[in-house]
Scaffold this motif. Structure first.
Motif, PDB file in Angstrom:
ATOM      1  N   THR A  27      52.151 -47.555 -42.496  1.00 52.14           N
ATOM      2  CA  THR A  27      50.868 -46.896 -42.714  1.00 52.14           C
ATOM      3  C   THR A  27      51.110 -45.401 -42.898  1.00 52.14           C
ATOM      4  N   PHE A  28      50.479 -44.827 -43.910  1.00 55.20           N
ATOM      5  CA  PHE A  28      50.653 -43.403 -44.225  1.00 55.20           C
ATOM      6  C   PHE A  28      49.345 -42.661 -43.983  1.00 55.20           C
ATOM      7  N   PHE A  29      49.325 -41.808 -42.954  1.00 57.04           N
ATOM      8  CA  PHE A  29      48.151 -40.974 -42.694  1.00 57.04           C
ATOM      9  C   PHE A  29      48.318 -39.673 -43.481  1.00 57.04           C
ATOM     10  N   CYS A  30      47.763 -39.703 -44.699  1.00 59.45           N
ATOM     11  CA  CYS A  30      47.989 -38.607 -45.648  1.00 59.45           C
ATOM     12  C   CYS A  30      46.990 -37.476 -45.423  1.00 59.45           C
ATOM     13  N   ILE A  31      47.453 -36.260 -45.651  1.00 61.85           N
ATOM     14  CA  ILE A  31      46.550 -35.102 -45.680  1.00 61.85           C
ATOM     15  C   ILE A  31      45.851 -35.125 -47.044  1.00 61.85           C
ATOM     16  N   GLY A  32      44.521 -35.007 -47.037  1.00 66.29           N
ATOM     17  CA  GLY A  32      43.759 -35.118 -48.281  1.00 66.29           C
ATOM     18  C   GLY A  32      44.234 -34.139 -49.352  1.00 66.29           C
ATOM     19  N   ARG A  33      44.519 -32.923 -48.934  1.00 69.34           N
ATOM     20  CA  ARG A  33      44.971 -31.896 -49.891  1.00 69.34           C
ATOM     21  C   ARG A  33      46.275 -32.325 -50.562  1.00 69.34           C
ATOM     22  N   ASN A  34      47.190 -32.905 -49.797  1.00 69.28           N
ATOM     23  CA  ASN A  34      48.467 -33.371 -50.364  1.00 69.28           C
ATOM     24  C   ASN A  34      48.257 -34.577 -51.276  1.00 69.28           C
ATOM     25  N   ALA A  35      47.320 -35.423 -50.895  1.00 69.14           N
ATOM     26  CA  ALA A  35      47.015 -36.597 -51.728  1.00 69.14           C
ATOM     27  C   ALA A  35      46.410 -36.161 -53.058  1.00 69.14           C
ATOM     28  N   GLU A  36      45.553 -35.139 -53.013  1.00 69.59           N
ATOM     29  CA  GLU A  36      44.934 -34.624 -54.246  1.00 69.59           C
ATOM     30  C   GLU A  36      46.009 -34.076 -55.195  1.00 69.59           C
ATOM     31  N   ARG A  37      47.014 -33.405 -54.626  1.00 69.01           N
ATOM     32  CA  ARG A  37      48.065 -32.793 -55.452  1.00 69.01           C
ATOM     33  C   ARG A  37      49.094 -33.809 -55.951  1.00 69.01           C
ATOM     34  N   ASN A  38      49.208 -34.932 -55.253  1.00 71.09           N
ATOM     35  CA  ASN A  38      50.264 -35.895 -55.583  1.00 71.09           C
ATOM     36  C   ASN A  38      49.721 -37.318 -55.740  1.00 71.09           C
ATOM     37  N   PRO A  39      48.809 -37.509 -56.684  1.00 68.21           N
ATOM     38  CA  PRO A  39      48.204 -38.835 -56.824  1.00 68.21           C
ATOM     39  C   PRO A  39      49.222 -39.919 -57.174  1.00 68.21           C
ATOM     40  N   GLU A  40      50.318 -39.531 -57.853  1.00 67.60           N
ATOM     41  CA  GLU A  40      51.325 -40.535 -58.228  1.00 67.60           C
ATOM     42  C   GLU A  40      52.021 -41.083 -56.970  1.00 67.60           C
ATOM     43  N   LEU A  41      52.170 -40.237 -55.947  1.00 67.82           N
ATOM     44  CA  LEU A  41      52.777 -40.733 -54.698  1.00 67.82           C
ATOM     45  C   LEU A  41      51.820 -41.660 -53.952  1.00 67.82           C
ATOM     46  N   ILE A  42      50.533 -41.339 -54.018  1.00 65.11           N
ATOM     47  CA  ILE A  42      49.532 -42.224 -53.401  1.00 65.11           C
ATOM     48  C   ILE A  42      49.582 -43.596 -54.081  1.00 65.11           C
ATOM     49  N   SER A  43      49.692 -43.591 -55.405  1.00 67.77           N
ATOM     50  CA  SER A  43      49.776 -44.867 -56.140  1.00 67.77           C
ATOM     51  C   SER A  43      51.031 -45.644 -55.743  1.00 67.77           C
TER      52      SER A  43
ATOM     53  N   GLN B 177      35.296 -36.183 -44.733  1.00 69.20           N
ATOM     54  CA  GLN B 177      34.582 -36.784 -45.871  1.00 69.20           C
ATOM     55  C   GLN B 177      35.225 -36.368 -47.195  1.00 69.20           C
ATOM     56  N   LEU B 178      35.637 -35.116 -47.285  1.00 71.81           N
ATOM     57  CA  LEU B 178      36.305 -34.632 -48.498  1.00 71.81           C
ATOM     58  C   LEU B 178      37.623 -35.383 -48.714  1.00 71.81           C
ATOM     59  N   ALA B 179      38.359 -35.584 -47.631  1.00 70.38           N
ATOM     60  CA  ALA B 179      39.638 -36.308 -47.729  1.00 70.38           C
ATOM     61  C   ALA B 179      39.434 -37.726 -48.243  1.00 70.38           C
ATOM     62  N   ARG B 180      38.288 -38.287 -47.907  1.00 67.50           N
ATOM     63  CA  ARG B 180      37.999 -39.679 -48.260  1.00 67.50           C
ATOM     64  C   ARG B 180      38.097 -39.937 -49.767  1.00 67.50           C
ATOM     65  N   SER B 181      37.812 -38.907 -50.574  1.00 68.42           N
ATOM     66  CA  SER B 181      37.910 -39.067 -52.031  1.00 68.42           C
ATOM     67  C   SER B 181      39.349 -39.339 -52.464  1.00 68.42           C
ATOM     68  N   PHE B 182      40.302 -38.802 -51.700  1.00 71.57           N
ATOM     69  CA  PHE B 182      41.712 -38.915 -52.091  1.00 71.57           C
ATOM     70  C   PHE B 182      42.478 -39.929 -51.241  1.00 71.57           C
ATOM     71  N   THR B 183      41.958 -40.193 -50.054  1.00 70.39           N
ATOM     72  CA  THR B 183      42.588 -41.163 -49.153  1.00 70.39           C
ATOM     73  C   THR B 183      41.527 -42.127 -48.638  1.00 70.39           C
TER      74      THR B 183
END
Ligand SMILES: [Zn+2]
Length: 216
Positions: A56-72, A104-110
């Protein structure tokens, strides 16, 4: 330094949080906080894949926004994503409204119904509010991979001396922790394999530790 293993008293005091899943007999729940991080997360994913483990990866929303390919990549490998706020806020130092807005903002990316408070710091009123929407995941074992005072050998030792089926273990896929997590992770997974356990993700619904109907 806080103990590597969370004392039972703390778990009982904050019993509405998920600290462990000791009712699972064969799974260990490895978690990775603060990513995704270019140059680190991919290596963590490769190690997990080599051991056929999920996490399980508890991602920081800001990092997820910058690195969508890693989230995928995390998702397509079968791992679970959790919310760790957008800005890595300390709940105890943040007004409730600002804290909830950041989550809530993080929710868009994670997008996730799993939440882990940064630094493990969250107030009783925040717990009460967030429990309506999230399962709040703490941990059983902290590797201290982020701590400059902890060697990579000690980081490994922190985990393998305490890990047991149902443990929720914290690592970080961050630059600060990279040397230690990349050293300790394959060795922890080897240990887990030798014991006949497996690395599993935190899939909802997560049952209370008293119940015997774990679905991991
Ligand atoms: Zn964090």
């Amino acid at each position: 330094m806080l103990p590597t293993r969370i004392p039972g008293l703390v778990k009982r005091l904050y019993h509405s949080l998920t600290w462990d899943l000791y009712n699972c007999t064969d799974s260990v729940f490895l978690t990775f906080d603060d990513g995704p991080t270019p140059g680190v997360t991919k290596q963590v994913l490769d190690i997990l894949k080599a051991f056929d483990a999920l996490a399980t990866f508890f991602c920081i929303g800001r990092n997820a926004e910058r690195n969508p390919e890693l989230i995928s990549m995390i998702r397509s490998a079968g791992h679970i994503i959790g919310n760790h706020t957008y800005s890595h806020l300390n709940g105890m130092k943040t007004r409730n409204r600002d804290y909830y807005n950041d989550i809530q903002l993080a929710r868009s990316f994670t997008p996730s119904e799993l939440f882990r408070p940064p630094y493990g710091m969250i107030s009783p009123s925040q717990i009460k509010h967030l429990k309506k929407q999230y399962t709040i995941i703490m941990w059983d074992i902290m590797s201290y991979d982020y701590d400059p005072a902890v060697s990579r050998e000690k980081c490994l030792d922190n985990v393998i001396t305490s890990v047991r089926p149902g443990s929720v273990v914290v690592f970080h896929d961050s630059l600060k922790a990279s040397e230690k997590v990349l050293y300790a992770l394959p060795r922890v997974l080897e240990f887990v394999k030798e014991k006949g356990w497996k690395g599993s993700p935190l899939r909802l619904p997560i049952r209370g530790r008293e119940r015997k109907d774990c679905e991991c």
